[in-house]
Design an enzyme around this catalytic site. Sequence first.
Site, PDB file in Angstrom:
ATOM      1  N   GLY A 160      39.583  48.167  48.529  1.00 21.70           N
ATOM      2  CA  GLY A 160      39.628  49.641  48.594  1.00 21.70           C
ATOM      3  C   GLY A 160      40.493  50.303  47.530  1.00 21.70           C
ATOM      4  O   GLY A 160      40.024  51.176  46.792  1.00 21.70           O
TER       5      GLY A 160
ATOM      6  N   ARG B 109      51.955  46.929  56.538  1.00 20.95           N
ATOM      7  CA  ARG B 109      52.776  45.703  56.589  1.00 20.95           C
ATOM      8  C   ARG B 109      53.868  45.763  55.531  1.00 20.95           C
ATOM      9  O   ARG B 109      53.643  46.282  54.432  1.00 20.95           O
ATOM     10  CB  ARG B 109      51.916  44.461  56.333  1.00 20.95           C
ATOM     11  CG  ARG B 109      50.878  44.225  57.392  1.00 20.95           C
ATOM     12  CD  ARG B 109      50.176  42.883  57.151  1.00 20.95           C
ATOM     13  NE  ARG B 109      48.971  42.806  57.941  1.00 20.95           N
ATOM     14  CZ  ARG B 109      47.773  42.530  57.446  1.00 20.95           C
ATOM     15  NH1 ARG B 109      47.615  42.289  56.159  1.00 20.95           N
ATOM     16  NH2 ARG B 109      46.725  42.486  58.245  1.00 20.95           N
TER      17      ARG B 109
ATOM     18  N   ASN C  86      31.443  39.294  61.632  1.00 18.68           N
ATOM     19  CA  ASN C  86      32.890  39.345  61.393  1.00 18.68           C
ATOM     20  C   ASN C  86      33.557  39.948  62.625  1.00 18.68           C
ATOM     21  O   ASN C  86      33.528  41.165  62.820  1.00 18.68           O
ATOM     22  CB  ASN C  86      33.125  40.201  60.141  1.00 18.68           C
ATOM     23  CG  ASN C  86      34.592  40.323  59.794  1.00 18.68           C
ATOM     24  OD1 ASN C  86      35.472  39.847  60.525  1.00 18.68           O
ATOM     25  ND2 ASN C  86      34.877  40.983  58.683  1.00 18.68           N
TER      26      ASN C  86
ATOM     27  N   LEU D 153      43.550  44.535  46.658  1.00 19.09           N
ATOM     28  CA  LEU D 153      44.429  45.600  47.131  1.00 19.09           C
ATOM     29  C   LEU D 153      43.667  46.523  48.067  1.00 19.09           C
ATOM     30  O   LEU D 153      42.911  47.399  47.627  1.00 19.09           O
ATOM     31  CB  LEU D 153      44.979  46.405  45.947  1.00 19.09           C
ATOM     32  CG  LEU D 153      45.652  45.604  44.818  1.00 19.09           C
ATOM     33  CD1 LEU D 153      46.138  46.522  43.710  1.00 19.09           C
ATOM     34  CD2 LEU D 153      46.814  44.775  45.355  1.00 19.09           C
TER      35      LEU D 153
ATOM     36  N   ASP E 275      47.220  55.291  54.296  1.00 26.43           N
ATOM     37  CA  ASP E 275      46.036  55.438  53.455  1.00 26.43           C
ATOM     38  C   ASP E 275      46.434  55.906  52.051  1.00 26.43           C
ATOM     39  O   ASP E 275      47.060  56.960  51.899  1.00 26.43           O
ATOM     40  CB  ASP E 275      45.090  56.463  54.116  1.00 26.43           C
ATOM     41  CG  ASP E 275      43.719  56.432  53.479  1.00 26.43           C
ATOM     42  OD1 ASP E 275      43.616  56.680  52.256  1.00 26.43           O
ATOM     43  OD2 ASP E 275      42.747  56.168  54.195  1.00 26.43           O
ATOM     44  N   MET E 276      46.064  55.121  51.065  1.00 30.44           N
ATOM     45  CA  MET E 276      46.468  55.428  49.692  1.00 30.44           C
ATOM     46  C   MET E 276      45.964  56.797  49.227  1.00 30.44           C
ATOM     47  O   MET E 276      46.639  57.473  48.452  1.00 30.44           O
ATOM     48  CB  MET E 276      45.976  54.311  48.756  1.00 30.44           C
ATOM     49  CG  MET E 276      46.469  54.427  47.347  1.00 30.44           C
ATOM     50  SD  MET E 276      48.258  54.616  47.192  1.00 30.44           S
ATOM     51  CE  MET E 276      48.783  52.932  47.015  1.00 30.44           C
TER      52      MET E 276
ATOM     53  N   GLU F 147      32.634  40.322  50.547  1.00 30.78           N
ATOM     54  CA  GLU F 147      32.932  39.165  51.389  1.00 30.78           C
ATOM     55  C   GLU F 147      31.721  38.755  52.217  1.00 30.78           C
ATOM     56  O   GLU F 147      31.474  37.571  52.431  1.00 30.78           O
ATOM     57  CB  GLU F 147      34.133  39.479  52.280  1.00 30.78           C
ATOM     58  CG  GLU F 147      35.431  39.500  51.485  1.00 30.78           C
ATOM     59  CD  GLU F 147      36.547  40.227  52.163  1.00 30.78           C
ATOM     60  OE1 GLU F 147      36.503  41.481  52.186  1.00 30.78           O
ATOM     61  OE2 GLU F 147      37.469  39.572  52.675  1.00 30.78           O
TER      62      GLU F 147
ATOM     63  N   HIS G 149      42.358  36.352  52.630  1.00 29.10           N
ATOM     64  CA  HIS G 149      41.388  37.026  51.745  1.00 29.10           C
ATOM     65  C   HIS G 149      40.712  36.017  50.815  1.00 29.10           C
ATOM     66  O   HIS G 149      40.256  36.366  49.732  1.00 29.10           O
ATOM     67  CB  HIS G 149      42.044  38.095  50.845  1.00 29.10           C
ATOM     68  CG  HIS G 149      42.645  39.245  51.558  1.00 29.10           C
ATOM     69  ND1 HIS G 149      43.887  39.761  51.218  1.00 29.10           N
ATOM     70  CD2 HIS G 149      42.196  40.009  52.586  1.00 29.10           C
ATOM     71  CE1 HIS G 149      44.174  40.781  51.996  1.00 29.10           C
ATOM     72  NE2 HIS G 149      43.159  40.956  52.845  1.00 29.10           N
TER      73      HIS G 149
ATOM     74  N   GLY H   6      45.199  45.702  53.732  1.00 26.19           N
ATOM     75  CA  GLY H   6      45.973  44.476  53.551  1.00 26.19           C
ATOM     76  C   GLY H   6      45.761  44.032  52.113  1.00 26.19           C
ATOM     77  O   GLY H   6      44.678  44.228  51.566  1.00 26.19           O
TER      78      GLY H   6
ATOM     79  N   GLY I  95      42.191  48.662  44.920  1.00 27.99           N
ATOM     80  CA  GLY I  95      41.964  48.040  43.611  1.00 27.99           C
ATOM     81  C   GLY I  95      40.713  48.556  42.926  1.00 27.99           C
ATOM     82  O   GLY I  95      40.678  48.739  41.714  1.00 27.99           O
TER      83      GLY I  95
ATOM     84  N   ARG J 295      32.860  34.924  59.848  1.00 28.10           N
ATOM     85  CA  ARG J 295      34.144  34.986  59.155  1.00 28.10           C
ATOM     86  C   ARG J 295      35.221  34.526  60.129  1.00 28.10           C
ATOM     87  O   ARG J 295      35.287  35.026  61.260  1.00 28.10           O
ATOM     88  CB  ARG J 295      34.412  36.421  58.727  1.00 28.10           C
ATOM     89  CG  ARG J 295      35.728  36.537  58.032  1.00 28.10           C
ATOM     90  CD  ARG J 295      36.036  37.950  57.678  1.00 28.10           C
ATOM     91  NE  ARG J 295      37.216  37.968  56.846  1.00 28.10           N
ATOM     92  CZ  ARG J 295      37.649  39.042  56.231  1.00 28.10           C
ATOM     93  NH1 ARG J 295      36.995  40.174  56.346  1.00 28.10           N
ATOM     94  NH2 ARG J 295      38.732  38.992  55.503  1.00 28.10           N
TER      95      ARG J 295
ATOM     96  N   LYS K   2      31.700  43.370  63.146  1.00 24.28           N
ATOM     97  CA  LYS K   2      30.947  43.902  62.017  1.00 24.28           C
ATOM     98  C   LYS K   2      29.827  42.909  61.726  1.00 24.28           C
ATOM     99  O   LYS K   2      30.044  41.701  61.856  1.00 24.28           O
ATOM    100  CB  LYS K   2      31.889  43.919  60.812  1.00 24.28           C
ATOM    101  CG  LYS K   2      31.800  45.113  59.928  1.00 24.28           C
ATOM    102  CD  LYS K   2      33.045  45.141  59.078  1.00 24.28           C
ATOM    103  CE  LYS K   2      32.737  45.423  57.646  1.00 24.28           C
ATOM    104  NZ  LYS K   2      33.938  45.319  56.805  1.00 24.28           N
TER     105      LYS K   2
ATOM    106  N   ASN L  11      39.178  51.536  43.678  1.00 23.08           N
ATOM    107  CA  ASN L  11      39.004  52.995  43.658  1.00 23.08           C
ATOM    108  C   ASN L  11      40.182  53.825  43.167  1.00 23.08           C
ATOM    109  O   ASN L  11      40.062  55.033  43.068  1.00 23.08           O
ATOM    110  CB  ASN L  11      38.652  53.490  45.070  1.00 23.08           C
ATOM    111  CG  ASN L  11      37.363  52.892  45.563  1.00 23.08           C
ATOM    112  OD1 ASN L  11      36.331  53.043  44.925  1.00 23.08           O
ATOM    113  ND2 ASN L  11      37.417  52.181  46.678  1.00 23.08           N
TER     114      ASN L  11
HETATM  115  P1  AMP Z   1      40.124  48.202  52.345  1.00 23.12           P
HETATM  116  O1  AMP Z   1      41.112  47.578  53.297  1.00 23.12           O
HETATM  117  O2  AMP Z   1      39.683  47.273  51.265  1.00 23.12           O
HETATM  118  O3  AMP Z   1      38.991  48.895  53.024  1.00 23.12           O
HETATM  119  O4  AMP Z   1      40.932  49.363  51.576  1.00 23.12           O
HETATM  120  C1  AMP Z   1      41.479  50.455  52.248  1.00 23.12           C
HETATM  121  C2  AMP Z   1      42.413  51.186  51.302  1.00 23.12           C
HETATM  122  O5  AMP Z   1      41.689  51.617  50.162  1.00 23.12           O
HETATM  123  C3  AMP Z   1      43.060  52.416  51.924  1.00 23.12           C
HETATM  124  O6  AMP Z   1      44.437  52.468  51.605  1.00 23.12           O
HETATM  125  C4  AMP Z   1      42.347  53.545  51.208  1.00 23.12           C
HETATM  126  O7  AMP Z   1      43.158  54.658  51.085  1.00 23.12           O
HETATM  127  C5  AMP Z   1      42.113  52.928  49.843  1.00 23.12           C
HETATM  128  N1  AMP Z   1      41.117  53.694  49.106  1.00 23.12           N
HETATM  129  C6  AMP Z   1      39.797  53.805  49.339  1.00 23.12           C
HETATM  130  N2  AMP Z   1      39.243  54.686  48.462  1.00 23.12           N
HETATM  131  C7  AMP Z   1      40.243  55.124  47.660  1.00 23.12           C
HETATM  132  C8  AMP Z   1      40.338  56.039  46.561  1.00 23.12           C
HETATM  133  N3  AMP Z   1      39.257  56.680  46.101  1.00 23.12           N
HETATM  134  N4  AMP Z   1      41.556  56.233  45.997  1.00 23.12           N
HETATM  135  C9  AMP Z   1      42.633  55.602  46.447  1.00 23.12           C
HETATM  136  N5  AMP Z   1      42.628  54.741  47.477  1.00 23.12           N
HETATM  137  C10 AMP Z   1      41.457  54.494  48.068  1.00 23.12           C
END
Ligand code: AMP
Length: 406
Positions: free
Chosen positions: A336, A245, A11, A213, A288-289, A390, A184, A216, A338, A95, A18, A340
């Site tokens: 990430g 975004r 990727n 979620l 970062d969520m 993926e 995606h 992106g 969705g 990818r 990756k 977690n």
């Molecule tokens: P991804 O692009 O799929 O790697 O997802 C990244 C996103 O997932 C970032 O916004 C992270 O903050 C969020 N994320 C990962 N772990 C958690 C968690 N335990 N609680 C909330 N958000 C998370």
Amino acid sequence: MEILKKILVVNCGSSSVKYTLFELASEKKVDWGIVECIGLPEAYYKRQNVNTNEKKDYLKVANHREAIELIIKNLLDEKVGSIVDTNEIAVVGHRVAHGGVKFSKSVLVTEKVKEDLKEYFAIAPLHNPANYAGVLAIEKMLPGIPSVLVFDTAFHQTMPDYAYMYAIPYEYYEKNHIRRYGFHGTSHNYVSRMAAKMLEKPLNELKLITAHLGNGSSIAAIDKGRVIDTSMGFTPLQGVVMGTRCGDIDPAIIPYILKQYKNDSDTFLNTLMNKRSGLLGISGLSSDMRTIVKAIKSGNKRAKLAFEMLCYSVKKYISAYYGVLNGIDGLVFTAGIGENSPFVREKICSNLHALGIELDLKKNNVISNEERLISSSNSKVKIMVIPTNEELMIARESKICLYKCK
Ligand code: AMP
């Protein structure tokens, strides 16, 4: 000792490569890693396999070719490698971000395919040239080993024209290929198949909404395994509010900003909408969520607003696609956020009883890496959390392409 054939999944991002090595038959993951910050002084190589712990080295890596050379050399390393000979690799799956209208499914790489791929450099300038560089580097390092391209856009090619067209003059579609493509796709494809398994029903009897979620994000409406609509568009900028975004905005904002700031460079606007917006732009804190959720708990109002905007935008797409599909059997959360964040899932699903969407709050709060059902027993719609994979999907697609051409 029997040598087991492998699949290498590659990727190539704009500044990273990756990789994951799988066993062909068992689909077991045997070696994986990443080269990050290619071309920058802080470039590093992080890798691990089933027999070794994670190792990280800071190295000079000038381009994607050097990154792939490094990866293959390491895979062949006598002490820490996972293969003895490159011929153990049966196929390499790449990818690819954008397959445009030419690629509606995965393909084996040929000279013609490489030429066609170049046509989409202008539409995906950050990713497709990197993907192409990866293909060339693999050809050089692994001569004679077939490569397969797996496109992020391909799964969405089943959308009807009234869903993928933009209502701008038709000639822009004809001449410039401006339409919705969606992204995606590999993830939506993977989780929809997993959802069918979980629900113990054939995919072609199911209506699903899949919510990928992550940093992106995109939502897809899937009827009998075919995408009917998806939230990302011509590029991954459209749709729901994301990490950095903006998602959907009134397009008239763009010329207005250009005029106000007297800056009409591509970089200014692209950076503003792709890198400085979303959760980061609204909170002023982070994309970062996890950081956003922490900040909300300590009373940060802008973090709360960013969170609410993201959840609201996802809820709107779910509701719209519920209508488009005339009801759904399942709603899937993945990636990430969705997978977690119970907090996000709870907010999105709140007050959707009218659509038969009801969470079991206890199940929603369980932290797990496994796929799981989180809807209440009353919920008409089954709500699922399904970890996306993926890489595995790319490995499977590559295997299928390899067998088809034999
Ligand atoms: P991804 O692009 O799929 O790697 O997802 C990244 C996103 O997932 C970032 O916004 C992270 O903050 C969020 N994320 C990962 N772990 C958690 C968690 N335990 N609680 C909330 N958000 C998370």
